[in-house]
Design a protein around this motif. Sequence first.
Motif, PDB file in Angstrom:
ATOM      1  N   ILE A 100      74.534 -30.933  46.593  1.00  0.00           N
ATOM      2  CA  ILE A 100      74.871 -29.575  47.771  1.00  0.00           C
ATOM      3  C   ILE A 100      74.357 -29.512  48.604  1.00  0.00           C
ATOM      4  O   ILE A 100      74.324 -28.850  49.078  1.00  0.00           O
ATOM      5  N   ILE A 101      72.857 -29.600  47.952  1.00  0.00           N
ATOM      6  CA  ILE A 101      71.817 -28.629  48.598  1.00  0.00           C
ATOM      7  C   ILE A 101      72.015 -29.946  50.247  1.00  0.00           C
ATOM      8  O   ILE A 101      71.544 -29.657  50.954  1.00  0.00           O
ATOM      9  N   GLY A 102      71.867 -30.903  49.752  1.00  0.00           N
ATOM     10  CA  GLY A 102      71.993 -32.568  51.183  1.00  0.00           C
ATOM     11  C   GLY A 102      73.564 -31.999  51.959  1.00  0.00           C
ATOM     12  O   GLY A 102      72.507 -31.881  52.285  1.00  0.00           O
ATOM     13  N   GLU A 103      74.406 -31.528  51.173  1.00  0.00           N
ATOM     14  CA  GLU A 103      75.353 -31.674  52.092  1.00  0.00           C
ATOM     15  C   GLU A 103      75.299 -29.975  52.897  1.00  0.00           C
ATOM     16  O   GLU A 103      75.958 -30.157  54.086  1.00  0.00           O
ATOM     17  N   ALA A 104      74.711 -29.176  52.491  1.00  0.00           N
ATOM     18  CA  ALA A 104      75.033 -27.720  53.077  1.00  0.00           C
ATOM     19  C   ALA A 104      73.763 -27.594  54.164  1.00  0.00           C
ATOM     20  O   ALA A 104      74.116 -27.260  54.720  1.00  0.00           O
ATOM     21  N   GLY A 132      75.049 -32.237  56.302  1.00  0.00           N
ATOM     22  CA  GLY A 132      76.410 -32.168  56.579  1.00  0.00           C
ATOM     23  C   GLY A 132      77.362 -32.748  56.061  1.00  0.00           C
ATOM     24  O   GLY A 132      76.949 -33.864  56.094  1.00  0.00           O
ATOM     25  N   THR A 133      78.271 -33.102  56.206  1.00  0.00           N
ATOM     26  CA  THR A 133      79.094 -34.350  56.223  1.00  0.00           C
ATOM     27  C   THR A 133      79.939 -34.889  57.188  1.00  0.00           C
ATOM     28  O   THR A 133      81.312 -35.444  56.152  1.00  0.00           O
ATOM     29  N   LYS A 134      79.639 -35.232  57.626  1.00  0.00           N
ATOM     30  CA  LYS A 134      80.775 -36.102  59.022  1.00  0.00           C
ATOM     31  C   LYS A 134      80.896 -37.319  59.134  1.00  0.00           C
ATOM     32  O   LYS A 134      82.325 -37.725  59.088  1.00  0.00           O
ATOM     33  N   SER A 135      79.866 -37.756  58.469  1.00  0.00           N
ATOM     34  CA  SER A 135      80.611 -39.344  58.542  1.00  0.00           C
ATOM     35  C   SER A 135      79.387 -40.242  56.957  1.00  0.00           C
ATOM     36  O   SER A 135      78.749 -39.254  56.494  1.00  0.00           O
ATOM     37  N   ILE A 155      72.868 -21.273  44.127  1.00  0.00           N
ATOM     38  CA  ILE A 155      72.372 -20.453  46.104  1.00  0.00           C
ATOM     39  C   ILE A 155      72.752 -21.393  46.453  1.00  0.00           C
ATOM     40  O   ILE A 155      73.885 -21.234  47.595  1.00  0.00           O
ATOM     41  N   ALA A 156      73.026 -23.254  46.345  1.00  0.00           N
ATOM     42  CA  ALA A 156      73.222 -23.353  47.410  1.00  0.00           C
ATOM     43  C   ALA A 156      74.337 -24.067  47.146  1.00  0.00           C
ATOM     44  O   ALA A 156      75.797 -24.573  48.655  1.00  0.00           O
ATOM     45  N   LEU A 157      75.831 -23.417  46.303  1.00  0.00           N
ATOM     46  CA  LEU A 157      76.791 -23.125  46.846  1.00  0.00           C
ATOM     47  C   LEU A 157      77.525 -22.183  47.622  1.00  0.00           C
ATOM     48  O   LEU A 157      78.514 -22.136  48.108  1.00  0.00           O
ATOM     49  N   VAL A 158      76.899 -20.771  47.310  1.00  0.00           N
ATOM     50  CA  VAL A 158      77.084 -19.950  47.614  1.00  0.00           C
ATOM     51  C   VAL A 158      77.170 -19.124  49.107  1.00  0.00           C
ATOM     52  O   VAL A 158      77.811 -18.709  49.817  1.00  0.00           O
ATOM     53  N   LEU A 159      75.293 -19.707  49.135  1.00  0.00           N
ATOM     54  CA  LEU A 159      75.053 -19.558  50.360  1.00  0.00           C
ATOM     55  C   LEU A 159      75.696 -20.069  51.530  1.00  0.00           C
ATOM     56  O   LEU A 159      75.387 -19.351  53.032  1.00  0.00           O
ATOM     57  N   PRO A 160      76.574 -21.724  51.147  1.00  0.00           N
ATOM     58  CA  PRO A 160      76.891 -21.906  52.271  1.00  0.00           C
ATOM     59  C   PRO A 160      78.558 -20.752  53.117  1.00  0.00           C
ATOM     60  O   PRO A 160      78.878 -20.926  54.565  1.00  0.00           O
TER      61      PRO A 160
END
Length: 343
Positions: free
Chosen positions: A251-255, A258-261, A304-309
């Motif tokens: 979750i932290i990494g994706e936030a 990003g997850t474009k590829s 935090i990682a879930l809510v902040l984005p």
Amino acid sequence: MFVAVFGSVEQGIIYAIMALGVYLTFRVLDFPDLTVDGSFVTGGATAATMITLGYDPIIATLCAILAGFIAGSITGILHTKAKINALLAGILMMIALYSINLRIMGSTLENGIGRPNIPLSNATTLFTEISAFWKSLGIDDAINNMLRGIGFEQTPNTWGTVFFMVIVTFAIKFSADWFLKTESGLALRATGDNKKMIRSFSANTDTLIILGLGLSNALVALSGALIAQYSRFADVQAGVGMIVSGLASVIIGEAIFGTKSVMRTTLAVVCGAVIYRIVIALAMQIKIFDTGDLKLLTAVIVIIALVLPRVIDKRKEQKRKAKRKAEKLAMLAQAKKEGETIA
């Protein structure tokens, strides 16, 4: 502080392998696999047991990977063939692995009774061999002397572990990138997105789920085997909360990245695991926290990682709406002004 952060980076790179395994199940397969808490210990228990019995650390680590693959595959079989709910199948396998792990570690004793831990203080592990080879190159002294010249009073004992793990982890990351772009990998991703659609192309989704869970837990077990050798200790409780740590890394990494590829996402997962460990290490430096607060900190970081984005995206959307509204009002005002001028 520098040594503490450096140690977190070392651990984070090893745990990144586990996070890649969690990514395969939770993001690619969309499967809530709780086997992770058990298979992580299975990897450490298998490697520690075989090393204690005199096997080569490389062979012990490979056997740990195989044990993790088998554990994950059984979870897949329970779900696909026995038609057990995905979440329950993972829980059942996690519970079963607790006793299995005790038995594995107990095989180092003459009576074969299960034991909760195995010390590796005087054993030869992958990291002792790497450290010995690395020190013979003299690179540690050169790097540490340079750091002392800059002003760092405390320096790491060896840099060999972090360099070795960067190579291993990124080799696994690029292998995962390659696999997920193959025909089997694309079918695996499609299974996670839409099972009905991929079945219409005559793909066997049951086999794909079993394969995905097996590969995922093989990576988790590899991480557990490396952590056991790194910390020189295998413990049956080592996997408690590991699934949350893996999710936090993802979750932290994706936030952040990003997850474009696929390549970007797997890189985000690796970086997220390192960042997560650094954050934990820095938080533990605060006097109000002690080691017993580690799980609480993990939960807070995940929240935090879930809510902040979502909060950030909501504010951006509000700004976009306000901007569009202002533009419309400006256009209406301009049209009204032009109409009054013509009149």
